[in-house]
Design a protein around this motif. Structure first.
Motif, PDB file in Angstrom:
ATOM      1  N   ALA A 100      13.935  -2.334  -4.593  1.00 28.17           N
ATOM      2  CA  ALA A 100      12.431  -2.196  -3.828  1.00 28.17           C
ATOM      3  C   ALA A 100      12.673  -2.177  -2.183  1.00 28.17           C
ATOM      4  O   ALA A 100      11.496  -1.866  -1.550  1.00 28.17           O
ATOM      5  CB  ALA A 100      11.724  -3.492  -4.047  1.00 28.17           C
ATOM      6  N   ASN A 138       1.585   4.386   2.220  1.00 32.52           N
ATOM      7  CA  ASN A 138       2.861   4.151   2.762  1.00 32.52           C
ATOM      8  C   ASN A 138       3.268   2.675   2.539  1.00 32.52           C
ATOM      9  O   ASN A 138       2.605   1.788   2.258  1.00 32.52           O
ATOM     10  CB  ASN A 138       2.602   4.431   4.230  1.00 32.52           C
ATOM     11  N   GLN A 139       4.563   2.760   2.561  1.00 32.93           N
ATOM     12  CA  GLN A 139       5.384   1.284   2.297  1.00 32.93           C
ATOM     13  C   GLN A 139       5.560   0.606   3.639  1.00 32.93           C
ATOM     14  O   GLN A 139       5.817   1.082   4.662  1.00 32.93           O
ATOM     15  CB  GLN A 139       6.671   1.508   1.789  1.00 32.93           C
ATOM     16  N   GLU A 155       1.631  -5.274  -3.913  1.00 32.49           N
ATOM     17  CA  GLU A 155       2.676  -6.243  -3.790  1.00 32.49           C
ATOM     18  C   GLU A 155       3.663  -6.258  -5.010  1.00 32.49           C
ATOM     19  O   GLU A 155       4.584  -7.141  -5.221  1.00 32.49           O
ATOM     20  CB  GLU A 155       2.504  -7.739  -3.288  1.00 32.49           C
ATOM     21  N   ALA A 157       6.077  -4.896  -6.130  1.00 38.16           N
ATOM     22  CA  ALA A 157       7.442  -4.670  -6.024  1.00 38.16           C
ATOM     23  C   ALA A 157       8.281  -6.126  -5.892  1.00 38.16           C
ATOM     24  O   ALA A 157       9.284  -6.384  -6.393  1.00 38.16           O
ATOM     25  CB  ALA A 157       7.970  -4.023  -4.783  1.00 38.16           C
ATOM     26  N   GLY A 179       8.503  -3.691   2.193  1.00 42.01           N
ATOM     27  CA  GLY A 179       8.539  -3.381   0.774  1.00 42.01           C
ATOM     28  C   GLY A 179       7.397  -3.074  -0.170  1.00 42.01           C
ATOM     29  O   GLY A 179       7.396  -2.591  -1.278  1.00 42.01           O
ATOM     30  N   THR A 180       6.411  -3.790   0.586  1.00 46.20           N
ATOM     31  CA  THR A 180       4.950  -3.680  -0.271  1.00 46.20           C
ATOM     32  C   THR A 180       4.296  -2.451   0.273  1.00 46.20           C
ATOM     33  O   THR A 180       4.732  -1.765   1.468  1.00 46.20           O
ATOM     34  CB  THR A 180       4.117  -4.939  -0.105  1.00 46.20           C
ATOM     35  N   THR A 181       3.309  -1.804  -0.594  1.00 43.14           N
ATOM     36  CA  THR A 181       2.700  -0.651  -0.220  1.00 43.14           C
ATOM     37  C   THR A 181       1.278  -0.676   0.018  1.00 43.14           C
ATOM     38  O   THR A 181       0.751  -1.481  -0.731  1.00 43.14           O
ATOM     39  CB  THR A 181       2.817   0.441  -1.308  1.00 43.14           C
TER      40      THR A 181
END
Ligand code: ATP
Ligand code: K
Ligand code: MG
Length: 688
Positions: A100, A138-139, A155, A157, A179-181
């Motif tokens: 992730a 986007n991340q 979230e 990931a 790491g979340t998008t």
């Protein structure tokens, strides 16, 4: 943990653990576990004797010495394997987390505004304090606080939860995780952690067990095990000159060999628990990870096993925490238009979710009323949990909104009087579990805003379960007592504390701790942070602020107020497993004593024959059987150490006697049976 590897054990983990058990043979690593270190040294000594006797340099019994040496090495390897396999599960979880953690290009802004100039830089070069724009799809490149915008964020990931969550500036939901998008809209984020120190990095380190420190309980137990081993060491060493002396005196029998003495020492030392102790702790941590809880302290997991008080924050913990303005209720002598005007004015610069929802509702109302806000130089007074109000100053005018008691005090200080009519509105909103915000202009009360919040699903049955486990639940909230009582009744908590400031939350914990209770606290807000830092078990909601997460010693990725049930079970299970295996290990030694002592000294003292109740085929076979059993029992117990003993809801005293029965009595009987079986097998092989 979402896409984290939840399998108990798979081929890769087994393969990795096998390799690691050999790597763990190095001297420095062995020194960390003194009980097993004795076995390690014993293995080296018997190996040397084996070589010497092969070349007839000594006249030891070669097959016997080699067998003992092989099984002593096995004992060491099995202990390494137990630890490696516990760590292996964490490593598997960590590697899926690493997936992730991709490096992305981040839009670093020059200024905090969406139209600002920007440069594209790799996320691993971002520093604390940098400001980045993250747009839809986007991340998020790093951990941070949202300083502008509202967006839904995926979230999964990290949490494994596929439904996106709202992240917004101002309130208790402003923290975002690298790491979340971002799924929709945009967020302007102020980076709060440097590369390598992010939440994801910490998670990875935690599940890998790299940061695992021994807990005080573990250290105490290990000290006891070392003391026991030291006593057996002294006893064994003195046996050698003693047997020499006895042989000289009696003129019969032969001096006990060093190999036999090493075997005796290893069998008497608490090697079973010594080998499994660290894997029990690591496995507890792993089980917690599987429940989507990340713990930074092993001590907190153990404390969870004994917790008897749970304090919970209301908004954002028991409820979803998106208190939304749902109604404006002006006093009789104030018309709606005027009220909407001042309500909006009190909130135009209020970045909390509550404040923003008020502006949205005001705009809706205005579309009907056609009233436009036009003020020069407003000065914003931000919300604080201490004052429990917020507002705007325009010239001489002070417009405020906040908790009824806070506004009452404000109005009265300015020489006004707080009308009874307002009390009635406040009461009716509160009784429904809503949060009333009273609005005033200087000394004049204008009306009340009705903020609605929704209880998280299924909490009341779960609080019931906590009660059955002997845990008292107390909700603490900054809200007024009536709202608190309504929500407390709906949620089914045992008690509540209303109008609590951050300090009041902290004081309550101190008080319970002084009375000897172990206190758990769940919270999400920055105002919960001091209390979280003080609690013995402190679970921060993943939806909460960075401050809350840092103050706690656990983060619940599911942000569930009743996750403590699982945490307590895992804590109790961890303590029970450690107790059970210690009992078993020490009880085992009694049987080994009967297996080894008589054959060892029977040559010198024929009277010992009475103790030879196991009637093993030969002294050598008896010693070998005991050593083989001692090694195999470690491997046999690895699954129990990893899975934990079965958790049953029983009072502590009953549980103790039950476990003593199973693991104590079982621990005495099992080796008698298996050592006898191994002995029979050995004599069969010898016969062939
Ligand atoms: N934006 C705001 N402006 C003015 N007053 C507010 C605002 N937000 C909350 N309040 C008032 O302040 C009180 C305390 O809010 P706070 O969020 O600090 O509570 P808390 O201690 O976190 O407990 P809980 O999470 O249950 O609300 C609220 O009950 C409300 O009356
Ligand atoms: K032992
Ligand atoms: Mg709160």
């Amino acid at each position: 943990m979402g896409d984290l590897n939840k399998t108990f054990i798979n081929k890769d983990i087994l393969k990795g653990a096998t390799k690691d058990s050999i790597k763990k043979l190095d001297f420095k690593n062995q020194l960390k576990n003194p009980v097993m270190f004795i076995v390690y040294v014993g293995s080296i000594i018997t190996s040397i004797i084996s070589v010497l006797s092969i070349f007839n340099i000594t006249n030891d019994n070669t097959p016997f010495t080699i067998t003992i040496s092989i099984f002593l090495w096995s004992t060491v390897l099995f202990a390494n394997f137990a630890e490696a396999i516990a760590e292996g599960r964490g490593k598997a979880q960590a590697s899926s987390l690493r997936a992730a953690k991709k490096d992305v290009l981040a839009k670093k802004l020059k200024e905090c505004n969406i139209d600002s100039e920007f440069e594209m830089i790799p996320s691993n070069l971002l520093k604390k304090g940098d400001i980045v724009l993250v747009e839809a799809n986007n991340q998020i490149p790093a951990d941070g606080d949202v300083i502008e915008g509202v967006a839904s964020v995926d979230e999964s990931a990290i949490t494994g939860e596929s439904a996106p969550v709202i992240r917004e500036s101002g309130g208790d939901r402003c923290a975002v995780t690298g790491g979340t998008t971002v799924v929709s809209d945009y967020l302007i984020v102020k980076v709060t952690s440097n590369a390598g120190e992010s939440f994801l990095d910490k998670m990875i380190a935690m599940v890998e067990g790299a940061q695992r420190k021994k807990t005080p309980n573990e250290i105490a137990l290990q000290t006891l095990l070392i003391a026991l081993t030291a006593i057996f060491l002294v006893v064994t060493i003195t046996l050698y000159p003693f047997s020499r002396f006895a042989v000289n005196q009696n003129g019969v029998g032969s001096v006990v060999s060093i190999t036999s003495l090493v075997a005796l020492l290893v069998c008497l030392a608490p090697t079973t628990i010594g080998a499994l102790l660290s894997s029990i702790g690591i496995a507890g941590m792993s089980r917690l990870n599987n429940k989507n809880v990340l713990a930074t302290s092993g001590r907190a997991i153990e404390a969870a096993g004994d917790v008897d008080i749970l304090l919970l924050d209301k908004t954002g913990t028991i409820t979803y925490g998106n208190r939304q303005a749902s109604e404006f209720i002006p006093l009789k002598n104030v018309d709606m238009e005027e009220f909407v005007y001042y309500t909006e004015l009190s909130s135009t610069l209020d970045e909390t979710p509550e404040g923003r929802s008020i502006v949205i509702l005001a705009k809706k109302k205005k579309a009907i009323n056609g009233n436009y806000l036009d003020v020069k130089n407003p000065e914003f007074v931000p919300f604080s949990a201490k004052t429990r109000m917020s507002g705007t100053n325009i010239g001489q005018d002070k417009i405020r909104k906040g908790a009824a008691s806070a506004i009452k005090e404000f109005v009265e200080n300015m020489g006004g009087n707080y009308p009874k009519e307002c009390d009635e509105i406040v009461e009716s909103i509160s009784k429904k579990g809503g949060t009333p915000l009273v609005v005033c202009k200087n000394e004049k009360v204008l009306g009340v805003i009705y903020l609605k919040d929704i209880l998280k699903k299924g909490v009341s049955e779960k609080f019931n379960d906590l009660r059955k486990m002997g845990i008292k639940t107390i909700m603490i909230t900054g809200d007024n007592p009536l709202t608190a009582a309504a929500i407390a009744a709906e949620a089914g908590v045992d008690d509540f504390l209303a109008e609590a400031t951050p300090k009041a939350k902290l004081d309550l914990i101190h008080e319970y701790q002084r009375k000897g209770h172990l206190v758990a606290m769940t919270g999400d807000g920055s105002n919960d942070a001091p209390a979280l830092a003080q609690a013995d078990v402190a679970v921060a909601m993943n939806t909460g602020t960075q401050a809350a997460k840092e103050a706690g010693n656990m983060v619940d990725l599911d942000s569930s107020p009743t996750k403590l049930i699982e945490i307590v079970k895992i804590g109790k299970q961890l303590l029970m497993t450690r107790g059970a295996l210690t009992t078993f290990s020490i009880a085992n030694d009694i049987a080994k004593y009967f297996a080894i002592i008589p054959p060892l000294f029977i040559g010198i003292y024929p009277q010992l024959d009475k103790l030879n109740i196991m009637n093993l085929s030969s002294p050598e076979s008896a010693i070998m059987s005991a050593v083989i059993y001692n090694a195999l029992v470690i491997i046999a117990l690895v699954p129990l150490a990893l899975k934990g003993v079965k958790y049953i809801e029983l009072p502590a005293s009953k549980l103790l006697s039950k476990n003593l029965m199973i693991y104590g009595v079982g621990g005495i009987i099992t080796p008698f049976i298996f050592i006898k079986l191994i002995d029979m097998l050995i004599s069969m092989i010898m016969f062939i």
